[in-house]
Scaffold this motif. Structure first.
Motif, PDB file in Angstrom:
ATOM      1  N   ALA A  80      27.167 -56.811  -0.554  1.00 51.54           N
ATOM      2  CA  ALA A  80      28.427 -56.964  -0.647  1.00 51.54           C
ATOM      3  C   ALA A  80      29.145 -56.563  -1.829  1.00 51.54           C
ATOM      4  CB  ALA A  80      28.654 -58.668  -0.538  1.00 51.54           C
ATOM      5  N   PRO A  81      30.254 -55.915  -1.643  1.00 49.42           N
ATOM      6  CA  PRO A  81      30.975 -55.131  -2.754  1.00 49.42           C
ATOM      7  C   PRO A  81      31.778 -56.019  -3.897  1.00 49.42           C
ATOM      8  CG  PRO A  81      32.255 -54.669  -0.796  1.00 49.42           C
ATOM      9  CD  PRO A  81      30.928 -55.278  -0.531  1.00 49.42           C
ATOM     10  N   ASP A  82      32.076 -57.227  -3.333  1.00 49.65           N
ATOM     11  CA  ASP A  82      32.895 -58.044  -3.752  1.00 49.65           C
ATOM     12  C   ASP A  82      32.834 -59.763  -3.317  1.00 49.65           C
ATOM     13  OD1 ASP A  82      34.826 -58.558  -1.582  1.00 49.65           O
ATOM     14  OD2 ASP A  82      35.498 -56.541  -2.205  1.00 49.65           O
ATOM     15  N   ARG A  83      33.394 -60.730  -4.102  1.00 56.04           N
ATOM     16  CA  ARG A  83      33.257 -62.196  -3.816  1.00 56.04           C
ATOM     17  C   ARG A  83      33.656 -62.366  -2.170  1.00 56.04           C
ATOM     18  NH1 ARG A  83      29.116 -65.050  -5.185  1.00 56.04           N
ATOM     19  NH2 ARG A  83      29.499 -67.418  -5.401  1.00 56.04           N
ATOM     20  N   LEU A  84      34.898 -61.987  -2.044  1.00 60.30           N
ATOM     21  CA  LEU A  84      35.580 -62.157  -0.688  1.00 60.30           C
ATOM     22  C   LEU A  84      34.484 -61.802   0.374  1.00 60.30           C
ATOM     23  CD1 LEU A  84      37.775 -63.269   0.821  1.00 60.30           C
ATOM     24  CD2 LEU A  84      39.120 -61.356   0.468  1.00 60.30           C
ATOM     25  N   THR A  85      34.016 -60.412   0.094  1.00 58.63           N
ATOM     26  CA  THR A  85      33.325 -60.031   1.230  1.00 58.63           C
ATOM     27  C   THR A  85      31.882 -60.672   1.484  1.00 58.63           C
ATOM     28  OG1 THR A  85      34.282 -58.022   0.805  1.00 58.63           O
ATOM     29  CG2 THR A  85      32.065 -57.811   2.012  1.00 58.63           C
ATOM     30  N   TYR A  86      31.591 -61.255  -0.013  1.00 59.52           N
ATOM     31  CA  TYR A  86      30.333 -61.964   0.064  1.00 59.52           C
ATOM     32  C   TYR A  86      30.437 -63.152   0.804  1.00 59.52           C
ATOM     33  CZ  TYR A  86      26.803 -64.995  -2.218  1.00 59.52           C
ATOM     34  OH  TYR A  86      25.890 -66.160  -2.101  1.00 59.52           O
ATOM     35  N   LEU A  87      31.628 -63.895   0.733  1.00 59.13           N
ATOM     36  CA  LEU A  87      31.640 -65.308   1.460  1.00 59.13           C
ATOM     37  C   LEU A  87      32.157 -64.942   2.840  1.00 59.13           C
ATOM     38  CD1 LEU A  87      34.116 -66.792  -1.268  1.00 59.13           C
ATOM     39  CD2 LEU A  87      31.715 -67.337  -0.826  1.00 59.13           C
ATOM     40  N   GLN A  88      32.653 -63.995   3.435  1.00 63.61           N
ATOM     41  CA  GLN A  88      32.831 -63.536   4.790  1.00 63.61           C
ATOM     42  C   GLN A  88      31.690 -62.956   5.333  1.00 63.61           C
ATOM     43  OE1 GLN A  88      36.462 -61.290   4.069  1.00 63.61           O
ATOM     44  NE2 GLN A  88      37.692 -63.049   4.405  1.00 63.61           N
ATOM     45  N   ARG A  89      30.871 -62.263   4.836  1.00 68.09           N
ATOM     46  CA  ARG A  89      29.736 -61.682   5.293  1.00 68.09           C
ATOM     47  C   ARG A  89      28.288 -62.036   4.609  1.00 68.09           C
ATOM     48  NH1 ARG A  89      30.693 -56.429   7.417  1.00 68.09           N
ATOM     49  NH2 ARG A  89      28.473 -56.704   8.086  1.00 68.09           N
ATOM     50  N   PRO A  90      27.916 -63.293   5.122  1.00 68.92           N
ATOM     51  CA  PRO A  90      26.632 -63.694   4.732  1.00 68.92           C
ATOM     52  C   PRO A  90      25.461 -62.563   4.698  1.00 68.92           C
ATOM     53  CG  PRO A  90      27.735 -65.301   6.065  1.00 68.92           C
ATOM     54  CD  PRO A  90      28.357 -64.156   5.902  1.00 68.92           C
ATOM     55  N   ASP A  91      25.506 -61.735   5.626  1.00 70.53           N
ATOM     56  CA  ASP A  91      24.541 -60.688   6.086  1.00 70.53           C
ATOM     57  C   ASP A  91      24.510 -59.755   5.033  1.00 70.53           C
ATOM     58  OD1 ASP A  91      27.057 -60.018   7.125  1.00 70.53           O
ATOM     59  OD2 ASP A  91      25.998 -58.372   7.804  1.00 70.53           O
ATOM     60  N   LEU A  92      25.525 -59.270   4.359  1.00 69.72           N
ATOM     61  CA  LEU A  92      25.424 -58.339   3.249  1.00 69.72           C
ATOM     62  C   LEU A  92      24.913 -59.031   1.787  1.00 69.72           C
ATOM     63  CD1 LEU A  92      29.057 -56.558   3.855  1.00 69.72           C
ATOM     64  CD2 LEU A  92      26.331 -55.894   4.485  1.00 69.72           C
ATOM     65  N   GLY A  93      24.957 -60.482   1.821  1.00 70.19           N
ATOM     66  CA  GLY A  93      24.422 -61.050   0.697  1.00 70.19           C
ATOM     67  C   GLY A  93      22.945 -60.976   0.750  1.00 70.19           C
ATOM     68  N   ARG A  94      22.385 -60.809   1.807  1.00 67.39           N
ATOM     69  CA  ARG A  94      20.897 -60.803   1.955  1.00 67.39           C
ATOM     70  C   ARG A  94      20.383 -59.320   1.958  1.00 67.39           C
ATOM     71  NH1 ARG A  94      22.791 -63.804   6.780  1.00 67.39           N
ATOM     72  NH2 ARG A  94      22.635 -65.947   6.267  1.00 67.39           N
ATOM     73  N   GLN A  95      21.105 -58.393   1.524  1.00 70.11           N
ATOM     74  CA  GLN A  95      20.599 -56.996   1.790  1.00 70.11           C
ATOM     75  C   GLN A  95      20.920 -56.318   0.153  1.00 70.11           C
ATOM     76  OE1 GLN A  95      22.751 -54.609   4.738  1.00 70.11           O
ATOM     77  NE2 GLN A  95      22.898 -56.496   6.118  1.00 70.11           N
ATOM     78  N   LEU A  96      19.995 -55.604  -0.198  1.00 65.38           N
ATOM     79  CA  LEU A  96      19.981 -55.146  -1.425  1.00 65.38           C
ATOM     80  C   LEU A  96      20.749 -53.865  -1.602  1.00 65.38           C
ATOM     81  CD1 LEU A  96      18.833 -55.477  -4.678  1.00 65.38           C
ATOM     82  CD2 LEU A  96      16.815 -54.021  -3.740  1.00 65.38           C
ATOM     83  N   ASP A  97      21.451 -53.681  -2.563  1.00 63.28           N
ATOM     84  CA  ASP A  97      22.428 -52.259  -2.614  1.00 63.28           C
ATOM     85  C   ASP A  97      21.415 -51.303  -2.850  1.00 63.28           C
ATOM     86  OD1 ASP A  97      24.915 -50.953  -3.783  1.00 63.28           O
ATOM     87  OD2 ASP A  97      23.305 -50.494  -4.962  1.00 63.28           O
ATOM     88  N   ALA A  98      21.543 -50.344  -2.192  1.00 68.83           N
ATOM     89  CA  ALA A  98      20.493 -49.043  -2.053  1.00 68.83           C
ATOM     90  C   ALA A  98      20.407 -48.306  -3.329  1.00 68.83           C
ATOM     91  CB  ALA A  98      20.893 -48.067  -0.952  1.00 68.83           C
ATOM     92  N   THR A  99      21.477 -48.268  -4.330  1.00 68.97           N
ATOM     93  CA  THR A  99      21.470 -47.634  -5.459  1.00 68.97           C
ATOM     94  C   THR A  99      20.536 -48.473  -6.476  1.00 68.97           C
ATOM     95  OG1 THR A  99      23.567 -46.625  -5.120  1.00 68.97           O
ATOM     96  CG2 THR A  99      22.634 -46.758  -7.570  1.00 68.97           C
ATOM     97  N   ASP A 100      20.697 -49.859  -6.414  1.00 64.92           N
ATOM     98  CA  ASP A 100      20.035 -50.716  -7.348  1.00 64.92           C
ATOM     99  C   ASP A 100      18.487 -50.756  -6.689  1.00 64.92           C
ATOM    100  OD1 ASP A 100      22.380 -50.968  -8.605  1.00 64.92           O
ATOM    101  OD2 ASP A 100      22.581 -53.120  -7.951  1.00 64.92           O
ATOM    102  N   ARG A 101      18.253 -50.770  -5.441  1.00 57.77           N
ATOM    103  CA  ARG A 101      16.731 -50.619  -5.162  1.00 57.77           C
ATOM    104  C   ARG A 101      16.217 -49.460  -5.704  1.00 57.77           C
ATOM    105  NH1 ARG A 101      14.854 -52.209  -0.290  1.00 57.77           N
ATOM    106  NH2 ARG A 101      16.941 -52.528   0.706  1.00 57.77           N
ATOM    107  N   ALA A 102      16.813 -48.430  -6.116  1.00 57.71           N
ATOM    108  CA  ALA A 102      15.777 -47.274  -6.592  1.00 57.71           C
ATOM    109  C   ALA A 102      15.603 -47.527  -7.869  1.00 57.71           C
ATOM    110  CB  ALA A 102      16.838 -45.941  -6.317  1.00 57.71           C
ATOM    111  N   HIS A 103      16.057 -48.293  -8.546  1.00 54.17           N
ATOM    112  CA  HIS A 103      15.849 -48.436 -10.017  1.00 54.17           C
ATOM    113  C   HIS A 103      14.890 -49.675 -10.200  1.00 54.17           C
ATOM    114  CE1 HIS A 103      19.620 -46.243 -10.117  1.00 54.17           C
ATOM    115  NE2 HIS A 103      18.933 -45.557 -11.265  1.00 54.17           N
ATOM    116  N   LEU A 104      14.428 -50.299  -9.386  1.00 48.67           N
ATOM    117  CA  LEU A 104      13.608 -51.224  -9.416  1.00 48.67           C
ATOM    118  C   LEU A 104      12.112 -50.945  -9.831  1.00 48.67           C
ATOM    119  CD1 LEU A 104      14.391 -53.712  -6.355  1.00 48.67           C
ATOM    120  CD2 LEU A 104      14.849 -54.226  -8.794  1.00 48.67           C
ATOM    121  N   PRO A 105      11.675 -51.455 -11.088  1.00 47.23           N
ATOM    122  CA  PRO A 105      10.364 -51.334 -11.413  1.00 47.23           C
ATOM    123  C   PRO A 105       9.271 -51.594 -10.236  1.00 47.23           C
ATOM    124  CG  PRO A 105      10.974 -53.209 -12.573  1.00 47.23           C
ATOM    125  CD  PRO A 105      12.204 -52.960 -11.669  1.00 47.23           C
ATOM    126  N   VAL A 106       8.314 -50.864  -9.922  1.00 41.45           N
ATOM    127  CA  VAL A 106       7.492 -51.052  -8.922  1.00 41.45           C
ATOM    128  C   VAL A 106       5.929 -51.515  -9.714  1.00 41.45           C
ATOM    129  CG1 VAL A 106       6.005 -50.306  -7.091  1.00 41.45           C
ATOM    130  CG2 VAL A 106       8.425 -49.733  -7.331  1.00 41.45           C
TER     131      VAL A 106
END
Length: 251
Positions: A80-106
């Motif tokens: 979800a790119p912003d708060r309004l989208t987050y509130l209107q699209r609960p499904d996006l709040g359950r998905q990890l941003d692709a760029t941030d996923r690549a920086h997670l320590p494994v």
């Protein structure tokens, strides 16, 4: 009746006054004509404003990180790119941003703590770090991943994070939906071996209303959570098959 307000008999006033000391519920408020007395109406409007502020106030990951006393943290966002989208699209709040996923320590972690803004960043700012600290000291044998600070996040985002980071279980500390008596309530959701898009609410254990002094204390919530984590590791599951028996009466 005084100044248009209908007052109950004196005995009832004493009864309601005694009962109010034991609950935050709005009981025995009386009435003024066909409406609430002005004082109680204004209190209700103030509570509604506090709830709206809790939902819309921005999350400050840096403030939470500063309370974690040197614990390693990683910041991520949902899709979800912003708060309004987050509130209107609960499904996006359950998905990890692709760029941030690549920086997670494994790594081979037993648990990852995810601090998520949810629907009350106020609850997270005030309570989440203390719950993390109190829980960590109660699970000394667990390999603990860096704490993930997640923005525009819902509970199921923890499934995506745990799968990406390589953690066996995830604890999501999230701001709960504000009510008219509580705008700062924190929830803790524990999930064992979460599978993004497959895991359901029935597969989680939840501790809610963490907000001392009016709700669960940090120590009490951490004790319950640590106990559930230990049992989850033994049984290989969470959810409806895992019960919190810490307050159960002795057999």
């Amino acid at each position: 009746m005084t100044d248009g307000q209908i007052q109950p008999p004196t005995g009832d006033l004493a009864l309601w006054s005694a009962l109010r000391r034991h609950t935050q519920a709005r009981i025995g408020l009386g009435r003024s004509g066909s409406a609430l007395p002005t004082r109680h109406r204004l209190e209700l409007q103030s509570a509604h404003a506090a709830a709206r502020d809790a939902v819309h106030s921005p999350f400050d990951p840096g403030a939470v990180a500063a309370q974690l006393l040197g614990m390693e943290t990683v910041r991520v966002r949902s899709a979800a790119p912003d708060r309004l989208t987050y509130l209107q699209r609960p499904d996006l709040g359950r998905q990890l941003d692709a760029t941030d996923r690549a920086h997670l320590p494994v790594g081979e972690w037993d648990v990852v703590f995810v601090v998520a803004d949810g629907l009350s960043s106020r609850a997270v700012h005030e309570h989440a770090a203390a719950v993390v600290r109190e829980t960590v000291v109660r699970v000394p044998t667990f390999r603990i991943a860096p704490v993930i600070l997640a923005e525009q996040a819902r509970v199921a985002l923890g499934d995506d994070i745990a799968a990406a980071i390589g953690a066996s279980m995830v604890v999501v500390l999230v701001g709960e939906r504000p009510g008219m008596s509580a705008a700062d309530s924190l929830g803790a959701y524990l999930t064992y071996r979460p599978k993004p898009g497959v895991t359901t609410d029935a597969d989680r254990n939840c501790l809610s209303n963490i907000r001392p002094p009016l709700g669960q204390t940090y120590e009490g919530a951490a004790g319950k959570l640590a106990g559930l984590m230990g049992r989850a590791r033994e049984l290989g599951l969470t959810g409806v098959g895992l019960k919190d028996e810490s307050d159960a009466l002795p057999r």
